[in-house]
Design a protein around this motif. Structure first.
Motif, PDB file in Angstrom:
ATOM      1  N   GLU A  63       7.294  -8.195  -8.319  1.00  0.00           N
ATOM      2  CA  GLU A  63       7.714  -7.357  -7.198  1.00  0.00           C
ATOM      3  C   GLU A  63       8.407  -6.104  -7.702  1.00  0.00           C
ATOM      4  OE1 GLU A  63       9.662  -9.271  -3.995  1.00  0.00           O
ATOM      5  OE2 GLU A  63       8.480 -11.097  -4.154  1.00  0.00           O
ATOM      6  N   GLY A  64       8.254  -5.030  -6.940  1.00  0.00           N
ATOM      7  CA  GLY A  64       8.797  -3.739  -7.342  1.00  0.00           C
ATOM      8  C   GLY A  64       7.745  -2.675  -7.127  1.00  0.00           C
ATOM      9  N   LYS A  65       7.787  -1.622  -7.930  1.00  0.00           N
ATOM     10  CA  LYS A  65       6.878  -0.501  -7.729  1.00  0.00           C
ATOM     11  C   LYS A  65       5.414  -0.887  -7.892  1.00  0.00           C
ATOM     12  CE  LYS A  65      10.130   3.178  -9.001  1.00  0.00           C
ATOM     13  NZ  LYS A  65      10.406   4.315  -9.924  1.00  0.00           N
ATOM     14  N   LYS A  66       5.126  -1.834  -8.803  1.00  0.00           N
ATOM     15  CA  LYS A  66       3.738  -2.193  -9.077  1.00  0.00           C
ATOM     16  C   LYS A  66       3.208  -3.290  -8.169  1.00  0.00           C
ATOM     17  CE  LYS A  66       3.274  -0.766 -13.910  1.00  0.00           C
ATOM     18  NZ  LYS A  66       2.860  -1.203 -15.263  1.00  0.00           N
ATOM     19  N   ARG A  67       4.030  -3.831  -7.285  1.00  0.00           N
ATOM     20  CA  ARG A  67       3.582  -4.955  -6.452  1.00  0.00           C
ATOM     21  C   ARG A  67       2.415  -4.561  -5.555  1.00  0.00           C
ATOM     22  NH1 ARG A  67       5.487 -10.102  -5.872  1.00  0.00           N
ATOM     23  NH2 ARG A  67       3.933 -11.274  -4.690  1.00  0.00           N
ATOM     24  N   GLN A  68       2.367  -3.301  -5.141  1.00  0.00           N
ATOM     25  CA  GLN A  68       1.262  -2.850  -4.301  1.00  0.00           C
ATOM     26  C   GLN A  68      -0.071  -2.973  -5.028  1.00  0.00           C
ATOM     27  OE1 GLN A  68       2.146  -2.459  -1.361  1.00  0.00           O
ATOM     28  NE2 GLN A  68       0.689  -1.232  -0.203  1.00  0.00           N
ATOM     29  N   ASP A  69      -0.027  -3.011  -6.383  1.00  0.00           N
ATOM     30  CA  ASP A  69      -1.251  -3.143  -7.160  1.00  0.00           C
ATOM     31  C   ASP A  69      -1.628  -4.598  -7.414  1.00  0.00           C
ATOM     32  OD1 ASP A  69      -1.642  -0.419  -7.347  1.00  0.00           O
ATOM     33  OD2 ASP A  69      -0.560  -0.223  -9.245  1.00  0.00           O
ATOM     34  N   ALA A  70      -0.895  -5.537  -6.818  1.00  0.00           N
ATOM     35  CA  ALA A  70      -1.283  -6.950  -6.948  1.00  0.00           C
ATOM     36  C   ALA A  70      -2.681  -7.171  -6.385  1.00  0.00           C
ATOM     37  CB  ALA A  70      -0.273  -7.851  -6.242  1.00  0.00           C
ATOM     38  N   ILE A  71      -3.036  -6.418  -5.334  1.00  0.00           N
ATOM     39  CA  ILE A  71      -4.385  -6.424  -4.763  1.00  0.00           C
ATOM     40  C   ILE A  71      -4.751  -4.973  -4.482  1.00  0.00           C
ATOM     41  CG2 ILE A  71      -5.917  -7.283  -2.958  1.00  0.00           C
ATOM     42  CD1 ILE A  71      -3.756  -9.441  -2.384  1.00  0.00           C
ATOM     43  N   THR A  72      -5.793  -4.475  -5.129  1.00  0.00           N
ATOM     44  CA  THR A  72      -6.177  -3.073  -4.938  1.00  0.00           C
ATOM     45  C   THR A  72      -7.477  -2.907  -4.167  1.00  0.00           C
ATOM     46  OG1 THR A  72      -7.229  -3.123  -7.127  1.00  0.00           O
ATOM     47  CG2 THR A  72      -4.969  -2.261  -6.998  1.00  0.00           C
ATOM     48  N   CYS A  73      -8.370  -3.898  -4.253  1.00  0.00           N
ATOM     49  CA  CYS A  73      -9.659  -3.788  -3.556  1.00  0.00           C
ATOM     50  C   CYS A  73     -10.243  -5.181  -3.393  1.00  0.00           C
ATOM     51  CB  CYS A  73     -10.616  -2.889  -4.352  1.00  0.00           C
ATOM     52  SG  CYS A  73     -12.172  -2.501  -3.483  1.00  0.00           S
ATOM     53  N   ILE A  74     -10.992  -5.398  -2.306  1.00  0.00           N
ATOM     54  CA  ILE A  74     -11.645  -6.680  -2.068  1.00  0.00           C
ATOM     55  C   ILE A  74     -13.058  -6.428  -1.547  1.00  0.00           C
ATOM     56  CG2 ILE A  74      -9.523  -7.969  -1.633  1.00  0.00           C
ATOM     57  CD1 ILE A  74      -9.971  -7.670   1.348  1.00  0.00           C
ATOM     58  N   ALA A  75     -13.947  -7.394  -1.798  1.00  0.00           N
ATOM     59  CA  ALA A  75     -15.318  -7.316  -1.279  1.00  0.00           C
ATOM     60  C   ALA A  75     -15.848  -8.731  -1.092  1.00  0.00           C
ATOM     61  CB  ALA A  75     -16.218  -6.533  -2.220  1.00  0.00           C
ATOM     62  N   PHE A  76     -16.647  -8.918  -0.047  1.00  0.00           N
ATOM     63  CA  PHE A  76     -17.226 -10.234   0.250  1.00  0.00           C
ATOM     64  C   PHE A  76     -18.717 -10.196  -0.059  1.00  0.00           C
ATOM     65  CE2 PHE A  76     -19.080 -13.526   2.949  1.00  0.00           C
ATOM     66  CZ  PHE A  76     -18.235 -14.598   2.687  1.00  0.00           C
ATOM     67  N   VAL A  77     -19.177 -11.165  -0.876  1.00  0.00           N
ATOM     68  CA  VAL A  77     -20.595 -11.273  -1.229  1.00  0.00           C
ATOM     69  C   VAL A  77     -21.024 -12.726  -1.056  1.00  0.00           C
ATOM     70  CG1 VAL A  77     -22.356 -10.842  -2.980  1.00  0.00           C
ATOM     71  CG2 VAL A  77     -20.293  -9.433  -2.935  1.00  0.00           C
ATOM     72  N   LYS A  78     -22.010 -12.926  -0.170  1.00  0.00           N
ATOM     73  CA  LYS A  78     -22.509 -14.265   0.124  1.00  0.00           C
ATOM     74  C   LYS A  78     -21.353 -15.140   0.618  1.00  0.00           C
ATOM     75  CE  LYS A  78     -26.332 -13.647  -3.067  1.00  0.00           C
ATOM     76  NZ  LYS A  78     -27.003 -14.048  -4.325  1.00  0.00           N
ATOM     77  N   ASP A  79     -20.916 -16.121  -0.138  1.00  0.00           N
ATOM     78  CA  ASP A  79     -19.828 -16.990   0.327  1.00  0.00           C
ATOM     79  C   ASP A  79     -18.579 -16.837  -0.529  1.00  0.00           C
ATOM     80  OD1 ASP A  79     -20.854 -18.100  -1.943  1.00  0.00           O
ATOM     81  OD2 ASP A  79     -20.866 -20.163  -1.209  1.00  0.00           O
TER      82      ASP A  79
END
Length: 363
Positions: free
Chosen positions: A160-176
């Protein structure tokens, strides 16, 4: 006795058929439970089956699967056009336009309605919000309460802190499966995770390293800023873009929990730049990537020869690899998603600082 055995076998067959039919009738919606998701933040968005919206919550290191109930097929040819959408959203949410932070944009492929994730307020008072924009341009609050959802929490996220926002930067769903990019708290910090849906427990993910031509070095701590699924010779890959701006190919077959995976750098799109969002589309029988950048504008990247692209393994002064052209007629794109086969939906920051939502023809 033989007749009784036959009757028993027949009864068993009926039971098995009923059970099989029940399993076939199961839908991803069955894994969602009614309640109120306690999101701490709302950033990356992507759609899955049956109008299910996946929402990244990096502050909680979690992903939510939310039933939007938005399953009516699109009718007509309306395309949204909302000038000053920041003012409309601010009025809807009861905040000032300057206290809104736009995080992501996703179009429901079933209905054509768009969903925008935001932070409202500033600092410790900031709260997540999601708004929906229909094809006619009507903006409404997508209330994050009393709905069906599921949640999966990621292990070992960046602290946690300044870099916490980078814990998840992008997501994509493919098939299941849901693919998740972000940073961990490990030495090889850059991660790609694969989570089955309906959700199971998230694993440690794969550590990703790549050669950064503009920096002239191998990197393991740089976060993937945005990525897209892309099939090459029948194999699904993730094409990932990083700051300054390498484009890296990662076969999903190599993503194994706890493994270190070396991606192949197939393009350098220029330094002093952050990629913001990208989509893949087909035009005149050829596939292209449309990339929005903070400093280098909107790019159309050709994927011709991507299956034979030579890896970039030595320093690059400016650009190299896959060819691209800059789209001069569109300025200020900060988010985009595919709208239909001919158009992309774009969120634009105007020269005056306001935000507009509209579609553009795919170049």
């Amino acid at each position: 006795m033989l007749r009784m055995n036959r009757l028993a076998l027949s009864a068993l067959a009926v039971v098995l058929l009923v059970a099989a039919g029940s399993r076939a009738a199961d839908s991803p919606l069955d894994s969602l439970k009614m309640g109120t998701p306690e999101l701490k933040s709302a950033t990356a968005l992507t759609f899955g089956p049956q109008g299910i919206l996946f929402v990244a919550d990096p502050q909680a290191a979690a992903i939510y699967a939310i039933d939007t109930g938005d399953r009516a097929a699109a009718k007509g040819t309306d395309r949204p056009k909302v000038e000053g959408i920041d003012e409309k959203i601010a009025s809807l949410l009861g905040v000032k336009p300057e206290h809104l932070l736009f995080n992501d944009l996703a179009v429901n492929p079933i209905s054509g309605n768009a969903y925008i994730s935001l932070s409202r307020g500033k600092g410790a008072d900031a709260r997540p919000a999601i708004v929906r924009v229909d094809r006619a341009g009507k903006v409404s609050d997508f209330a994050l309460k009393d709905l069906k959802f599921a949640k999966v929490t990621l292990p070992n996220p960046t602290e946690e802190g300044k870099k916490r926002q980078d814990a998840i930067t992008c997501i994509a769903f493919v098939k299941d499966k849901l693919y998740i990019a972000g940073l961990s708290n490990e030495e090889f910090a850059s991660k790609l995770r694969t989570v089955a849906f309906p959700f199971t427990e998230a694993d440690k993910g794969s550590s990703i390293e790549m050669y950064h031509g503009s920096h002239g070095q191998t990197e393991t701590k740089s976060p993937i800023r945005t990525f897209i699924p892309f099939d090459i010779d029948g194999e699904t890959n993730l094409l990932a873009a990083y700051t300054c701006t390498p484009l890296v190919k990662v076969p999903v077959s190599e993503l194994k929990p706890g493994q270190k995976v070396k991606g192949t750098t197939i393009a350098e799109l220029g330094n002093h730049n952050v990629p913001l969002d990208m989509i893949v589309y087909t035009k005149d029988g050829k596939r292209y990537i449309l990339v929005a950048n903070n400093a280098r504008g909107l790019m159309k990247v050709s994927t011709e020869g991507i299956d034979k692209a030579a890896p970039i393994t030595t320093p690059v002064k400016d650009t190299a690899g896959l060819k691209y052209e800059k789209i001069e007629g569109v300025k200020g794109v900060v988010q985009l998603d595919a709208f239909d086969k001919e158009h992309a939906l774009v969120l634009i920051k105007t020269e005056g600082g306001a935000y507009d939502l509209r579609t553009i023809e795919l170049p």
